[in-house]
Scaffold this motif. Sequence first.
Motif, PDB file in Angstrom:
ATOM      1  N   ASP A   1     -31.923 -29.949  31.788  1.00 29.94           N
ATOM      2  CA  ASP A   1     -32.544 -30.467  32.974  1.00 29.94           C
ATOM      3  C   ASP A   1     -31.658 -30.597  33.999  1.00 29.94           C
ATOM      4  O   ASP A   1     -31.196 -30.095  34.988  1.00 29.94           O
ATOM      5  CB  ASP A   1     -33.780 -30.641  33.293  1.00 29.94           C
ATOM      6  CG  ASP A   1     -34.839 -30.196  32.404  1.00 29.94           C
ATOM      7  OD1 ASP A   1     -34.749 -28.627  32.023  1.00 29.94           O
ATOM      8  OD2 ASP A   1     -36.063 -30.426  31.947  1.00 29.94           O
TER       9      ASP A   1
ATOM     10  N   LEU B   1     -23.931 -17.662  27.915  1.00 29.49           N
ATOM     11  CA  LEU B   1     -24.981 -17.845  29.078  1.00 29.49           C
ATOM     12  C   LEU B   1     -24.033 -16.725  29.995  1.00 29.49           C
ATOM     13  O   LEU B   1     -23.739 -17.161  30.725  1.00 29.49           O
ATOM     14  CB  LEU B   1     -24.601 -19.368  29.621  1.00 29.49           C
ATOM     15  CG  LEU B   1     -25.716 -19.987  28.556  1.00 29.49           C
ATOM     16  CD1 LEU B   1     -25.792 -21.577  29.908  1.00 29.49           C
ATOM     17  CD2 LEU B   1     -27.340 -19.872  28.896  1.00 29.49           C
TER      18      LEU B   1
ATOM     19  N   GLU C   1     -30.192 -24.297  25.057  1.00 33.03           N
ATOM     20  CA  GLU C   1     -30.082 -23.921  26.832  1.00 33.03           C
ATOM     21  C   GLU C   1     -29.665 -25.239  27.195  1.00 33.03           C
ATOM     22  O   GLU C   1     -29.344 -26.194  27.205  1.00 33.03           O
ATOM     23  CB  GLU C   1     -32.208 -24.061  27.343  1.00 33.03           C
ATOM     24  CG  GLU C   1     -32.222 -25.478  26.133  1.00 33.03           C
ATOM     25  CD  GLU C   1     -33.801 -25.830  26.004  1.00 33.03           C
ATOM     26  OE1 GLU C   1     -34.367 -24.709  26.855  1.00 33.03           O
ATOM     27  OE2 GLU C   1     -34.535 -26.872  25.464  1.00 33.03           O
ATOM     28  N   LEU C   2     -29.549 -25.438  29.045  1.00 30.84           N
ATOM     29  CA  LEU C   2     -28.641 -26.103  29.084  1.00 30.84           C
ATOM     30  C   LEU C   2     -30.124 -27.098  29.745  1.00 30.84           C
ATOM     31  O   LEU C   2     -31.131 -27.039  30.187  1.00 30.84           O
ATOM     32  CB  LEU C   2     -28.632 -25.669  30.807  1.00 30.84           C
ATOM     33  CG  LEU C   2     -27.334 -25.114  31.292  1.00 30.84           C
ATOM     34  CD1 LEU C   2     -27.519 -23.859  32.689  1.00 30.84           C
ATOM     35  CD2 LEU C   2     -26.133 -25.566  31.391  1.00 30.84           C
TER      36      LEU C   2
ATOM     37  N   LYS D   1     -28.918 -18.280  33.908  1.00 32.02           N
ATOM     38  CA  LYS D   1     -29.817 -18.438  32.562  1.00 32.02           C
ATOM     39  C   LYS D   1     -29.597 -19.329  32.679  1.00 32.02           C
ATOM     40  O   LYS D   1     -28.400 -19.869  32.329  1.00 32.02           O
ATOM     41  CB  LYS D   1     -28.847 -17.625  31.906  1.00 32.02           C
ATOM     42  CG  LYS D   1     -29.048 -15.655  32.403  1.00 32.02           C
ATOM     43  CD  LYS D   1     -30.514 -15.283  31.696  1.00 32.02           C
ATOM     44  CE  LYS D   1     -30.810 -13.690  31.911  1.00 32.02           C
ATOM     45  NZ  LYS D   1     -31.829 -12.780  32.047  1.00 32.02           N
ATOM     46  N   LYS D   2     -30.055 -19.858  32.084  1.00 36.15           N
ATOM     47  CA  LYS D   2     -30.649 -21.203  31.470  1.00 36.15           C
ATOM     48  C   LYS D   2     -30.558 -21.273  29.636  1.00 36.15           C
ATOM     49  O   LYS D   2     -30.545 -22.769  29.120  1.00 36.15           O
ATOM     50  CB  LYS D   2     -31.615 -22.408  32.129  1.00 36.15           C
ATOM     51  CG  LYS D   2     -31.538 -21.734  33.828  1.00 36.15           C
ATOM     52  CD  LYS D   2     -32.224 -23.308  34.219  1.00 36.15           C
ATOM     53  CE  LYS D   2     -32.690 -23.899  35.833  1.00 36.15           C
ATOM     54  NZ  LYS D   2     -32.675 -24.386  36.714  1.00 36.15           N
ATOM     55  N   SER D   3     -31.087 -20.605  29.612  1.00 32.86           N
ATOM     56  CA  SER D   3     -30.654 -20.132  28.021  1.00 32.86           C
ATOM     57  C   SER D   3     -30.165 -19.200  27.743  1.00 32.86           C
ATOM     58  O   SER D   3     -30.097 -18.184  28.629  1.00 32.86           O
ATOM     59  CB  SER D   3     -31.877 -20.435  27.267  1.00 32.86           C
ATOM     60  OG  SER D   3     -33.034 -19.490  27.873  1.00 32.86           O
TER      61      SER D   3
END
Length: 132
Positions: free
Chosen positions: A118, A43, A115-116, A47-49
């Motif tokens: 939420d 990551l 991905e993270l 970035k979240k993914s």
Amino acid sequence: KLKRYLAYAMLSEEGFTKYKLLSIGKLSSNNSIRMYEFLAQMLSKGKKSGFLFISPEELRERLMLGDGYNRFSNLRQKVIDPAIKDINKSSNFNCRWEIKKKEGRKVSMLAFFFELKDQIELFPTDLPIYRE
């Protein structure tokens, strides 16, 4: 197990993967923790993914499996599937994987997509809380 990883939090950020200890606190195996760590390395900041393409041989090396699980079916059944299930259930990542490339019948490349989530629960209900 958690004490060993607490040391990571105390060391310099250079050369180490920074992550929240609560993110790995509930992971149930060393393979899950190691897989979480190297996915977290992929990551980029902000970035979240992310994704990772890796050969089964390199995956064995990164998970420090030594000569174990040389057959891909064993690696999949005993290491990859349980680790991904554990990561999805107990960490701040959603993760999936697939076979990306085969050479004949031999698997030569894997793809991991992650991905993270939420939001991670701030105060997990199953952690003991000190009360006076």
